[in-house]
Scaffold this motif. Structure first.
Motif: not given
Length: 233
Positions: A67, A96-97
Motif C-alpha cells: 500500500s 476489499e480496499h
C-alpha cells in the motif's frame, strides 16, 4: 519532461526467500513495469526484525508494505509457493480496499485443495527438517552443509512453514474478482491439480506447466516474463 507512471509488479517470496529472490526475473520484464519485490521480517533488509509465524499477520504486513508503494497504476501480484497462498488472501484484501490487481500470478502451488493438508514441517527435528527442505530443491548446498548458515536459515524456514501450515482453512472460501494465471513445474507432486486455482476467481483463468521441479522458475525466466507482460495487456 513529464514522467510516466509505471505499471507495478509486486513479488512475494517463497519460504526462506527474501526481496532478492526474484532478481533473476527482473531483466525479463518490459521497461514500463516497475519491479517491486517485498519481504517479510527476519530476512534480507529486514533481518533485524522479528520473524512472523502467523498467516494473518504476514498478510497484513505485506498489505501495508505494498500500500505504501502503490502509485495508482495497474498492478499484478506474483507469488511462488508460500507466496502464492499469501497472495490469494492479499489480493482479496486489496479488492476489499477498492484497489483490484489486474492479475494474480501464482507459481509452484496448486492452491488450497479440498481434503488436502499441507504436511507439517516446521516442528520436525533438525535432521528430518534438513532432509525435508533439501528435497524441495533450490537450497544451495553450501547453506545445507554449513552448520552456522543452516541454523540461521532454518529459523527463517521454520517460521515461514509455520505461517502456512497453521490455519490452512483461511483461504477455503475466498473468491476474487482479479484474473488468475497459474504456473507449476511438471515434476511437482500436485501439478495435476493446477486447475484448482480456477475456482478462486470469478474472472479469467489460465495456466502453464513448465519442465522442472519446485524451483522451475529459475530455468524459465524469459517465458515467465512474457506471461507477466501478457497479463498487463
Amino acid at each position: 519532461m513529464m514522467s510516466i507512471t509505471k505499471k507495478q509488479l509486486f513479488l512475494l517470496h517463497f519460504a526462506g526467500g527474501n526481496k532478492y529472490s526474484y532478481n533473476f526475473l527482473q531483466k525479463s520484464l518490459v521497461p514500463d513495469i516497475e519491479f517491486v519485490p517485498v519481504e517479510l521480517p527476519g530476512r534480507g533488509e529486514r533481518f533485524r526484525e522479528t520473524l512472523i509465524k502467523d498467516k494473518k499477520e504476514a498478510i497484513r504486513d505485506l498489505f501495508e508494505q505494498i500500500s505504501r508503494k502503490r502509485n495508482g497504476a495497474p498492478f499484478i501480484i506474483f507469488g511462488h509457493s508460500m507466496g502464492a497462498i499469501l497472495a490469494l488472501s492479499l489480493t482479496k484484501l486489496f479488492e476489499e480496499h477498492n484497489d483490484k490487481p489486474d492479475y494474480l500470478v501464482v507459481s509452484g502451488n496448486p492452491g488450497p485443495l479440498d481434503g488436502y493438508k499441507i504436511p507439517n514441517r516446521h516442528n520436525l527435528d533438525d535432521d528430518a527438517f534438513k532432509t525435508s527442505i533439501a528435497e524441495l530443491g533450490g537450497i544451495p548446498n553450501e547453506i545445507i552443509e554449513n552448520k552456522d548458515a543452516f541454523a540461521f536459515f532454518s529459523n527463517i524456514m521454520r517460521a515461514d512453514f509455520e505461517c502456512i501450515e497453521k490455519d490452512q482453512d483461511l483461504e477455503k472460501d475466498i473468491t476474487i474478482e482479479s484474473s488468475i494465471y497459474a504456473i507449476m513445474g511438471d515434476q511437482e507432486s500436485l501439478t495435476d491439480r493446477i486447475e484448482n486455482w480456477s475456482k478462486f476467481t470469478t474472472a479469467a483463468f489460465d495456466y502453464s506447466i513448465f519442465e522442472g521441479n519446485h524451483f522451475f522458475i529459475h530455468n524459465h525466466s524469459k517465458t515467465i516474463g512474457k506471461i507477466i507482460n501478457y497479463c498487463f495487456v
